[in-house]
Write an enzyme that holds these catalytic residues in place. Structure first.
Site, PDB file in Angstrom:
ATOM      1  N   GLU A 127       0.837  -1.196   0.000  1.00 20.97           N
ATOM      2  CA  GLU A 127       0.000   0.000   0.000  1.00 20.97           C
ATOM      3  C   GLU A 127       0.874   1.249   0.000  1.00 20.97           C
ATOM      4  O   GLU A 127       1.805   1.330   0.797  1.00 20.97           O
ATOM      5  CB  GLU A 127      -0.912   0.051   1.232  1.00 20.97           C
ATOM      6  CG  GLU A 127      -1.853   1.257   1.162  1.00 20.97           C
ATOM      7  CD  GLU A 127      -2.822   1.356   2.342  1.00 20.97           C
ATOM      8  OE1 GLU A 127      -2.780   0.513   3.247  1.00 20.97           O
ATOM      9  OE2 GLU A 127      -3.607   2.302   2.317  1.00 20.97           O
ATOM     10  N   GLY A 267       3.663   2.233  10.811  1.00 18.50           N
ATOM     11  CA  GLY A 267       3.406   1.472  12.031  1.00 18.50           C
ATOM     12  C   GLY A 267       3.096   0.017  11.745  1.00 18.50           C
ATOM     13  O   GLY A 267       3.652  -0.881  12.361  1.00 18.50           O
ATOM     14  N   MET A 269       0.608  -2.773   8.732  1.00 16.04           N
ATOM     15  CA  MET A 269      -0.129  -2.862   7.468  1.00 16.04           C
ATOM     16  C   MET A 269      -1.100  -4.035   7.507  1.00 16.04           C
ATOM     17  O   MET A 269      -0.738  -5.142   7.885  1.00 16.04           O
ATOM     18  CB  MET A 269       0.890  -3.016   6.321  1.00 16.04           C
ATOM     19  CG  MET A 269       0.263  -3.211   4.969  1.00 16.04           C
ATOM     20  SD  MET A 269      -0.692  -1.741   4.467  1.00 16.04           S
ATOM     21  CE  MET A 269      -1.977  -2.520   3.489  1.00 16.04           C
ATOM     22  N   GLU A 304      -5.330  -2.618  12.807  1.00  9.30           N
ATOM     23  CA  GLU A 304      -5.075  -3.443  11.620  1.00  9.30           C
ATOM     24  C   GLU A 304      -6.090  -4.582  11.529  1.00  9.30           C
ATOM     25  O   GLU A 304      -6.569  -4.906  10.447  1.00  9.30           O
ATOM     26  CB  GLU A 304      -3.643  -4.002  11.627  1.00  9.30           C
ATOM     27  CG  GLU A 304      -2.544  -2.960  11.781  1.00  9.30           C
ATOM     28  CD  GLU A 304      -2.632  -1.782  10.832  1.00  9.30           C
ATOM     29  OE1 GLU A 304      -3.162  -1.937   9.720  1.00  9.30           O
ATOM     30  OE2 GLU A 304      -2.182  -0.679  11.209  1.00  9.30           O
TER      31      GLU A 304
HETATM   32  N1  B3K Z   1      -2.886   1.179   5.697  1.00  3.78           N
HETATM   33  C1  B3K Z   1      -1.583   1.276   6.285  1.00  3.78           C
HETATM   34  C2  B3K Z   1      -0.834   2.508   5.908  1.00  3.78           C
HETATM   35  C3  B3K Z   1      -0.113   2.425   4.635  1.00  3.78           C
HETATM   36  C4  B3K Z   1       0.719   3.661   4.455  1.00  3.78           C
HETATM   37  C5  B3K Z   1       1.343   3.750   3.118  1.00  3.78           C
HETATM   38  N2  B3K Z   1       2.205   4.927   3.015  1.00  3.78           N
HETATM   39  C6  B3K Z   1      -1.626   1.185   7.771  1.00  3.78           C
HETATM   40  C7  B3K Z   1      -2.888   1.583   8.413  1.00  3.78           C
HETATM   41  O1  B3K Z   1      -3.371   2.677   8.321  1.00  3.78           O
HETATM   42  O2  B3K Z   1      -3.481   0.742   9.031  1.00  3.78           O
HETATM   43 ZN    ZN Z   2      -5.314   2.056   8.869  1.00  8.56          ZN
END
Ligand code: B3K
Ligand code: ZN
Length: 880
Positions: A127, A267, A269, A304
């Protein structure tokens, strides 16, 4: 290469993909420098797309080995391949199978996007646009496919081979290698793909879902750190249970895995079934983690995991809709923490964070709407506005329509859009439908940037027994949005009578409230049957993310601090009085004067330390003054960070003078007894004890520092030790240097603890901070390739050391800009993040403003500026 292409992406130009990919088969032959990836894609034209269009697949720094359609190699004139795209001008017009072989170099991947190495492991991050660094693909979130992934690697180096979904096959592959095949039955976009391979330890457990699915839970960590994964495991189980109870959401695979890695840009993913985490947000033991770490791990594991429904099962149509999954999932993790810890304390912490991060962003050149309409680099839009303001908009929606309608709307959203890639309009339509409300004006919260300012004037008419609340709202211009329209602002309020009890709210002869709607530029509410002048408690529980300016006097606020039934406003009232004092005191200091502290403010703070105070976590919030950033935002222009710092220190010294005996008594009363437990109540006691210590040491008081030194040496847990070191580090003294040396001697081999040691020094407001940060950067313990280390030293200095980052000689700016320049090519995402420190540069007084501008201009003149850094620098410098 992308930096030279400043063509923006616009929401208004969204078009469905011309092709769909129903099935993806991936085959990885792992090798540190030459991993081969074979992607077999079952494709067909999209009925909603342009019939006859060329097939354009995204790539990023890719090397094509071969391409075949229907088993036949493509002739040289049948395709056009570059590192950033693979174009097939005349693909078959019906369904077809495309096989692509690429070769990638995980070892050289310092951007940590796509497939990279963290220590000896292989790890992916896709992502938002990392999958195109693995293979050519329709790398956009509205192309959903079923993935089967075969991973093959050396058995000794990579005994663990993981991908999304369930394991369907595994075995030897000859020549000391083995393989595993994973199949994820749920259609997903490429950004949710994940692969992990390496030699890792594992902690295992199980969870039985509400409908009886027996789910294997696995947390993978470095060997020897398994005992530090137990809290993360407990947090997974708690999250799974909570999502069933609070939202009726059940897990949907037979295995749920979390992997902790030490090199990660963010943090964590939410890859389907295989969440990858920065190990900072997994590893915890009483000896190595603070209360804050325990709380963060719980919240991020929950975040997450909750994405499994809000993000994975229902994803985003395009990246403009990022808040669809992020704002909603932050809201969900906030609710989880509120239910498992203290709701009022969580609300206060979230609002502090929102103001510090999002209000600051909204007030400067990087301001953008919760749903942006244009971007140059999507990685720069994972912001406090998209995440935290996005969560506030959801919370406000719940406040505005009520809990039951909110839950019904959420259920409709999950039922209707499961398996789809959606827009904010589709989400909001669910709530319009279940409430029958017109949500057109509501959409402005998504489309309009800036923090609304609400001014409230009140008046009491004793003869008519009416109390009138008049509110005006205004949102100042932000980049690209010179004029603003009125928003729908839910105002939760109470009228507190002289006895401290709320009086009934009657409007036009009817019981009303407690939530009122402000939807015009000016609104007026007349309350009836009001026998005595009440004190209004406005925006209870922070019912809208606005900046409030009311005509309440300090007397009114101090009354609320003692009597308001709403805990948030009890806290807020003391904060507002303290903030007013700090703004006045800062102005006086700039004029060479001082302002005495109102003893009633000291008493209000002092109540936090009273012997009968039982909610220590809440009391610790009352005792923590507004930050220097809060004062800077309130002043708004010509900001002098040194004057703010001196005013805040002077207030702390005055509070010590006024409260010393009760601070000391509280400090002693709260001394640790028994064994460490990270639960919220115990953590609250430690937080209050540290708040007392911080005030006792104000101004470098010798006795206070002696207490801090003694706590540092005798601490039985990491919270006490780190917080004592933090208090010591604010004041230059031999004790400080001794404690810093001792910390390295004890924990020099633990990277996460060394990150804390770096951060404490980077944020100390002492004149040698720049020299110290530079010396630490040159030390062997610093590794510019490790994002955690960069953030704990340079990131913390830029965003957590206002006086030294904003030195009038510009050395602080030069330091941060210099590191961003150094990382520009190697890791543009981390480089761009560091520059967030400049987001309020225009509000500074002229000397500092000039220095900050030169640092930014220096960067903008650099050749080969990455898209990430270039975008931030251009927006930061854009004319107002
Ligand atoms: N969805 C990911 C973040 C991805 C960041 C890319 N630069 C983590 C989160 O928000 O849960
Ligand atoms: Zn998120």
């Amino acid at each position: 290469m992308r930096a030279e292409d400043p063509r923006p992406v616009r929401l208004s130009e969204y078009r469905p993909s011309d092709f769909l990919i129903d099935e993806v088969h991936l085959d990885f032959r792992l090798d540190p420098t030459a991993t081969q990836v074979t992607a077999t894609l079952k494709m067909r034209p999209n009925p909603l797309g342009d019939a006859g269009a060329a097939l354009r697949l995204d790539g990023d720094e890719l090397k094509l080995v071969s391409a075949r359609i229907g088993g036949a190699a493509l002739g040289a004139d049948a395709y056009d391949a570059s590192p950033s795209s693979l174009v097939i001008p005349n693909p078959p017009r019906g369904a077809f199978e495309l096989e692509i072989v690429t070769e990638i170099d995980p070892q050289a991947n310092s951007k940590l996007m796509g497939l990279f190495r963290s220590n000896a492991s292989y790890c992916s991050q896709c992502e938002p646009e990392g999958f195109r660094r693995i293979t050519y693909f329709l790398d956009r979130p509205d192309v959903l496919s079923v993935y089967t992934t075969r991973v093959e690697g050396p058995t000794d180096e990579c005994p663990i081979l993981l991908s999304n979904g369930d394991l369907i096959d595994s075995g030897p592959a000859g020549e000391g290698r083995h393989f595993a095949v994973w199949r994820d039955p749920w259609r997903k976009p490429s950004y949710l793909f994940a692969l992990v391979a390496g030699d890792l330890g594992v902690v295992e457990d199980r969870f039985v879902t509400m409908n009886g699915r027996d789910v294997a839970l696995k947390v993978f960590v470095e060997h020897g750190k398994e005992d530090r994964a137990l809290h993360a495991m407990d947090s997974i189980k708690a999250s799974m249970k909570w999502d069933e109870e609070a939202f009726g959401r059940e897990y949907d695979l037979d295995v749920f895995m979390v992997v902790a890695v030490s090199h990660f840009n963010m943090g964590a993913m939410e890859n389907k079934g295989l969440n990858v985490f920065n190990d900072k947000y997994v590893l915890a033991s009483p000896e190595t983690a603070t209360d804050g770490d325990y709380a963060n791990i719980e919240a991020i594991i929950a975040h997450e995991y909750f994405h499994n429904w809000t993000g994975d099962r229902i994803t985003c149509r395009d990246w403009f809709q990022l808040c669809l999954k992020e704002g909603l999932t932050v809201f969900r993790d906030q609710e989880f923490t509120s239910d498992t810890r203290s709701r009022p304390v969580k609300r206060i912490q979230d609002v502090r964070n929102l103001r510090a991060m999002q209000f600051a962003e909204d007030a400067g050149p990087l301001a953008h709407p919760v749903r942006p309409q244009i971007y140059h680099e999507i990685n720069n839009f994972y912001t406090p506005t998209v995440y935290e303001k996005g969560a506030e908009v959801i919370r406000m929606l719940k406040t505005w329509i009520g809990d039951d309608a909110f839950r019904t709307g959420m259920d409709l959203y999950f039922d209707r859009h499961d398996g789809e890639a959606c827009t904010i309009e589709q989400f909001v339509a669910c709530f319009a439908e279940v409430t029958g409300r017109d949500m057109t004006q509501w959409m402005r919260w998504y489309n309009q940037a800036g923090t609304p300012e609400v001014t409230v004037a009140t008046s009491y008419d004793a003869a008519a027994k009416t109390f009138t609340v008049e509110a005006r709202q205004v949102t100042r211009p932000t980049p690209g949005q010179p004029s603003k329209e009125a928003l729908v602002i839910p105002l939760a309020l109470g009228l507190v009578g002289p006895d401290g009890a709320d009086i009934p709210l009657v409007v036009a002869g009817e019981a009303k409230g407690p939530v009122f709607t402000l939807d015009g530029e000016a609104s007026r509410i007349v309350f009836e049957n009001v026998g005595e002048r009440p004190v209004p408690s406005l925006f209870r529980n922070f019912s809208a993310p606005v900046k409030l300016d009311s005509d309440l006097t300090d007397d009114d606020l101090l009354f609320l601090a003692g009597h308001d039934g709403d805990p948030f406003n009890r806290w807020q009232s003391t904060q507002t009085v303290a903030l007013r004092h700090l703004v006045t005191a800062t102005a006086a200091i700039r004029d060479g004067g001082t302002v005495p502290v109102d003893p009633r403010l000291a008493d209000a703070v002092g109540r936090a330390f009273a012997p009968d105070e039982t909610d220590c976590a809440f009391a610790a919030q009352v005792a923590s003054l507004p930050s220097e950033g809060d004062v800077a935002r309130q002043i708004g222009h010509d900001v002098d960070p040194d004057a703010i710092h001196r005013a805040r220190n002077a207030l702390k010294v005055a509070l010590r003078a006024h409260l010393a005996p009760s601070l000391l008594a509280a400090y002693e009363r709260l001394a640790e007894t028994g064994s460490y437990s990270p639960d919220a109540a115990s953590a609250g006691r430690r937080a209050l004890k540290i708040a007392a210590l911080d005030l006792l040491a104000a101004g470098g008081d010798r006795e206070g520092l002696a207490l801090a030194k003694s706590l540092y040496g005798s601490a039985g847990n990491m919270t006490d030790r780190v917080m004592a070191l933090q208090v010591l580090s604010l004041h230059a003294s031999p004790e400080r240097d001794e404690a810093l040396d001792d910390f390295v001697a004890r924990y020099g081999r633990d990277p996460l603890l060394m990150d804390k040691w770096f951060l404490i020094q980077a944020t100390a407001p002492l004149p040698d901070a720049v020299d110290r940060v530079e010396a630490l950067m040159a030390s062997p313990a610093f590794d510019i390739r490790n994002p955690n280390r960069v953030r704990s030293l340079i990131g913390a200095f830029g965003s957590g050391n206002p006086t030294q980052f904003n030195r009038p000689d510009g050395r602080g700016y030069a330091l941060v800009a210099g590191v961003a320049a150094e990382l520009n090519a190697a890791n543009p995402q981390v480089a761009a993040r560091l520059l967030g420190a400049f987001r309020t540069w225009r509000a500074l007084e002229p000397t500092r403003r000039g220095r900050a501008e030169s640092a930014l201009r220096g960067l903008s003149g650099m050749p080969d500026l990455s898209a990430d850094v270039g975008d931030i620098v251009r927006r930061a410098l854009a004319p107002e």
